[in-house]
Enzyme design. Sequence first.
Site, mmCIF file in Angstrom:
data_model
loop_
_atom_site.group_PDB
_atom_site.id
_atom_site.type_symbol
_atom_site.label_atom_id
_atom_site.label_comp_id
_atom_site.label_asym_id
_atom_site.label_seq_id
_atom_site.Cartn_x
_atom_site.Cartn_y
_atom_site.Cartn_z
ATOM 1 N N LYS A 1 -14.194 -16.300 -20.575
ATOM 2 C CA LYS A 1 -14.874 -17.301 -19.801
ATOM 3 C C LYS A 1 -14.718 -16.457 -18.621
ATOM 4 C CE LYS A 1 -10.920 -20.130 -18.983
ATOM 5 N NZ LYS A 1 -10.467 -21.409 -18.932
ATOM 6 N N ARG B 1 -7.089 -33.677 -17.753
ATOM 7 C CA ARG B 1 -8.268 -32.970 -17.325
ATOM 8 C C ARG B 1 -9.515 -33.400 -18.112
ATOM 9 N NH1 ARG B 1 -8.141 -26.541 -16.690
ATOM 10 N NH2 ARG B 1 -8.374 -26.696 -18.889
ATOM 11 N N TYR C 1 -11.635 -4.252 12.227
ATOM 12 C CA TYR C 1 -11.987 -5.513 13.077
ATOM 13 C C TYR C 1 -10.856 -6.304 13.405
ATOM 14 C CZ TYR C 1 -16.753 -5.767 10.853
ATOM 15 O OH TYR C 1 -18.145 -5.616 10.323
ATOM 16 N N MET D 1 -15.734 -6.781 4.559
ATOM 17 C CA MET D 1 -16.505 -7.337 3.535
ATOM 18 C C MET D 1 -16.528 -6.426 2.267
ATOM 19 S SD MET D 1 -20.080 -9.098 3.422
ATOM 20 C CE MET D 1 -19.861 -10.337 4.446
#
Length: 373
Positions: free
Chosen positions: A42, A140, A267, A317
């Site tokens: 998954k 859950r 930055y 980024m």
Amino acid sequence: MQHLNKDNDFSRLELNLPACRDNYRYFRSRLKPSTKLLVLVKANAYGHGAVEFAAMMQGCGADYLAVALPVEGVELRKAGISLPILVLTAGTDFFEEIIENHLEPGIPNIYTLKAFCEVLRAHGIKNYPVHIKMDTGMHRLGFMAGELPELFDFLNSCDEVKVKSTYSHLAAAEDPAEDDFTLGQIKMFKDHADALAEAIGYKPMYHVLNSAGIERFTQYQFDMVRLGVGIYGISALPGVKLSPVASLKVKILQIKHLSAEDGTIGYGRHGHVAPQGTVIATIPVGYADGVDRHLGRGNASFSLNGHRVPTIGNICMDMCMIDITGVPAEVGDTVTIFGEDPTVSELAEILGTIPYEVMTSVHRRIERIVIRK
């Protein structure tokens, strides 16, 4: 100042097939020959690349795969994966896709079961495999004790489904301080599973152990176990060193020799050039790729030509900068973000999180490459 030709610059997540096989053999060796082994792929195989990793597991001899969502199972089927696939969070909106792709839904409540049976009935399908989830304390998903009589009655009235397995989820199998709770979960699961088998007149597979459970509670392996983070190289036992399957590697894009008067880097100007000067390398990976911003400003260091080099300034980024002062390096040299050194666990500790989060954060735009030798 050196630059890397744009045509040659890349980032990659290397998947080491021999390491994967070693980890698989380790967990397989703890099980009886008759016990089936399900591997969780998954969340894009915990960030490793679902299609690539599922194919590796199919080749290693896994008996089952499991995904979280139907769309993940559909992706594997389209890629030619033929192993049985359990969908842990089947929901109620994608039953047609589940049936069309021969996926096997986990059933956590009576609403989902009834809805799925209606769709099967409309198709004239009988004995479709389903997996019944028991809630033994995770709270859950899953049937709780008071809901079992209704479940049993409905299963006996619905020949559209056949219970392939029943399972539950251990909340803290890795924590010795919670062993009493874990053993209580296992006992409750066995009681519920036995009651289910008696009610429907046949015994489905039982499975409750996760990776930590396989290592710490092997005697409760039942008919199948679910191998998750362990196959990717994380052990719950002290002293057990599994092989990291994935290594995130990038090539240096550019090297700059900065002097004190150049001042700052990145930055927010949070990287500072040393009085005697600083040599930095820019690499093509940033927080959009899964390199968390909190690893910047020297909080983490990566591997370059046998040396550890710290980040400098803020993570961007798509890029970040590392301080390579005093380290021989050229444009195009490889920097390892995680793998053997540093490990995923080391980065997770810096971030105050778990290795799962670091691994699953690696973006799909990073190419996955299988290393076969």
